[in-house]
Design a protein around this motif. Sequence first.
Motif, PDB file in Angstrom:
ATOM      1  N   VAL A  93       0.826  -1.215   0.000  1.00 57.95           N
ATOM      2  CA  VAL A  93       0.000   0.000   0.000  1.00 57.95           C
ATOM      3  C   VAL A  93       0.861   1.266   0.000  1.00 57.95           C
ATOM      4  O   VAL A  93       0.362   2.336  -0.337  1.00 57.95           O
ATOM      5  N   GLU A  94       2.128   1.153   0.395  1.00 63.02           N
ATOM      6  CA  GLU A  94       3.087   2.256   0.306  1.00 63.02           C
ATOM      7  C   GLU A  94       4.364   1.716  -0.298  1.00 63.02           C
ATOM      8  O   GLU A  94       4.794   0.617   0.037  1.00 63.02           O
ATOM      9  N   ARG A  95       4.987   2.498  -1.164  1.00 64.44           N
ATOM     10  CA  ARG A  95       6.208   2.093  -1.875  1.00 64.44           C
ATOM     11  C   ARG A  95       7.275   1.623  -0.880  1.00 64.44           C
ATOM     12  O   ARG A  95       7.513   2.257   0.146  1.00 64.44           O
ATOM     13  N   ILE A  96       7.920   0.508  -1.227  1.00 67.82           N
ATOM     14  CA  ILE A  96       8.986  -0.059  -0.392  1.00 67.82           C
ATOM     15  C   ILE A  96      10.276   0.017  -1.190  1.00 67.82           C
ATOM     16  O   ILE A  96      10.383  -0.546  -2.274  1.00 67.82           O
ATOM     17  N   ALA A  97      11.252   0.752  -0.665  1.00 64.95           N
ATOM     18  CA  ALA A  97      12.560   0.870  -1.308  1.00 64.95           C
ATOM     19  C   ALA A  97      13.608   0.938  -0.208  1.00 64.95           C
ATOM     20  O   ALA A  97      13.488   1.725   0.726  1.00 64.95           O
ATOM     21  N   PHE A  98      14.641   0.124  -0.331  1.00 63.06           N
ATOM     22  CA  PHE A  98      15.681   0.087   0.691  1.00 63.06           C
ATOM     23  C   PHE A  98      16.372   1.442   0.763  1.00 63.06           C
ATOM     24  O   PHE A  98      16.678   2.019  -0.256  1.00 63.06           O
ATOM     25  N   PRO A  99      16.660   2.041   1.866  1.00 65.21           N
ATOM     26  CA  PRO A  99      16.454   1.569   3.231  1.00 65.21           C
ATOM     27  C   PRO A  99      15.149   2.037   3.850  1.00 65.21           C
ATOM     28  O   PRO A  99      14.892   1.787   5.014  1.00 65.21           O
ATOM     29  N   ASP A 100      14.307   2.758   3.076  1.00 70.94           N
ATOM     30  CA  ASP A 100      13.054   3.289   3.618  1.00 70.94           C
ATOM     31  C   ASP A 100      11.985   2.214   3.652  1.00 70.94           C
ATOM     32  O   ASP A 100      11.743   1.547   2.645  1.00 70.94           O
ATOM     33  N   PRO A 101      11.318   2.069   4.791  1.00 66.40           N
ATOM     34  CA  PRO A 101      10.237   1.081   4.851  1.00 66.40           C
ATOM     35  C   PRO A 101       8.983   1.622   4.172  1.00 66.40           C
ATOM     36  O   PRO A 101       8.824   2.828   4.006  1.00 66.40           O
ATOM     37  N   GLY A 102       8.124   0.706   3.807  1.00 63.84           N
ATOM     38  CA  GLY A 102       6.828   1.063   3.257  1.00 63.84           C
ATOM     39  C   GLY A 102       5.761   0.390   4.090  1.00 63.84           C
ATOM     40  O   GLY A 102       5.972   0.141   5.286  1.00 63.84           O
ATOM     41  N   ALA A 103       4.641   0.088   3.451  1.00 63.11           N
ATOM     42  CA  ALA A 103       3.558  -0.563   4.185  1.00 63.11           C
ATOM     43  C   ALA A 103       2.890  -1.594   3.289  1.00 63.11           C
ATOM     44  O   ALA A 103       2.815  -1.437   2.074  1.00 63.11           O
ATOM     45  N   VAL A 104       2.428  -2.666   3.933  1.00 59.37           N
ATOM     46  CA  VAL A 104       1.686  -3.717   3.240  1.00 59.37           C
ATOM     47  C   VAL A 104       0.437  -4.034   4.032  1.00 59.37           C
ATOM     48  O   VAL A 104       0.369  -3.784   5.237  1.00 59.37           O
ATOM     49  N   LYS A 105      -0.552  -4.568   3.339  1.00 60.89           N
ATOM     50  CA  LYS A 105      -1.785  -5.013   3.999  1.00 60.89           C
ATOM     51  C   LYS A 105      -1.757  -6.530   4.016  1.00 60.89           C
ATOM     52  O   LYS A 105      -1.714  -7.173   2.971  1.00 60.89           O
ATOM     53  N   ILE A 106      -1.747  -7.087   5.227  1.00 60.28           N
ATOM     54  CA  ILE A 106      -1.726  -8.543   5.410  1.00 60.28           C
ATOM     55  C   ILE A 106      -3.000  -8.918   6.152  1.00 60.28           C
ATOM     56  O   ILE A 106      -3.169  -8.545   7.317  1.00 60.28           O
ATOM     57  N   GLY A 107      -3.862  -9.647   5.481  1.00 54.51           N
ATOM     58  CA  GLY A 107      -5.095 -10.110   6.133  1.00 54.51           C
ATOM     59  C   GLY A 107      -5.930  -8.983   6.703  1.00 54.51           C
ATOM     60  O   GLY A 107      -6.497  -9.122   7.777  1.00 54.51           O
ATOM     61  N   GLY A 108      -5.976  -7.835   6.025  1.00 51.77           N
ATOM     62  CA  GLY A 108      -6.802  -6.719   6.494  1.00 51.77           C
ATOM     63  C   GLY A 108      -6.082  -5.767   7.433  1.00 51.77           C
ATOM     64  O   GLY A 108      -6.623  -4.723   7.772  1.00 51.77           O
TER      65      GLY A 108
END
Length: 142
Positions: A93-108
């Motif tokens: 749900v948010e761009r992931i690029a090393f070294p900056d973290p992003g966000a993912v949706k796992i099971g809601g």
Amino acid sequence: MDVWVLWIVAAAGLGIAEMLTMGLFLAPFAVGALLAGALAAIGAAFVWSVAAFAVIAVLLLLVARPLLLARWRVPVGIRTGAAALVGSRALVVERIAFPDPGAVKIGGEVWTARAYGEDEVIEPGTVVDVIEIQGATALVTE
């Protein structure tokens, strides 16, 4: 030295070795040697002691050992909490690029995520695999 003493010493040695290995392989032989020693102590012929040793050891090895191992076997634990998420699929749900973290949706639920590989850049909308959970951060890869 009496034969029964040798059987008892053998039983003790096998019992100690079994306690060190904990494989339930030597225990049947220890019990067989103990029975053979008891027979020799009451005056049974050496042939009967050897026969008792062989029969008891083989019987216990083939019958009792599998039953005991099945009873003591610990079932595979059910993964719960964050450990249950490893191996699941997630939506970025948010761009992931090393070294900056992003966000993912796992099971809601939305989780902070980092790419598993240092060179990976993962854009929003990509479906990824959860490789590992470190604290509250999911390590993911495409």
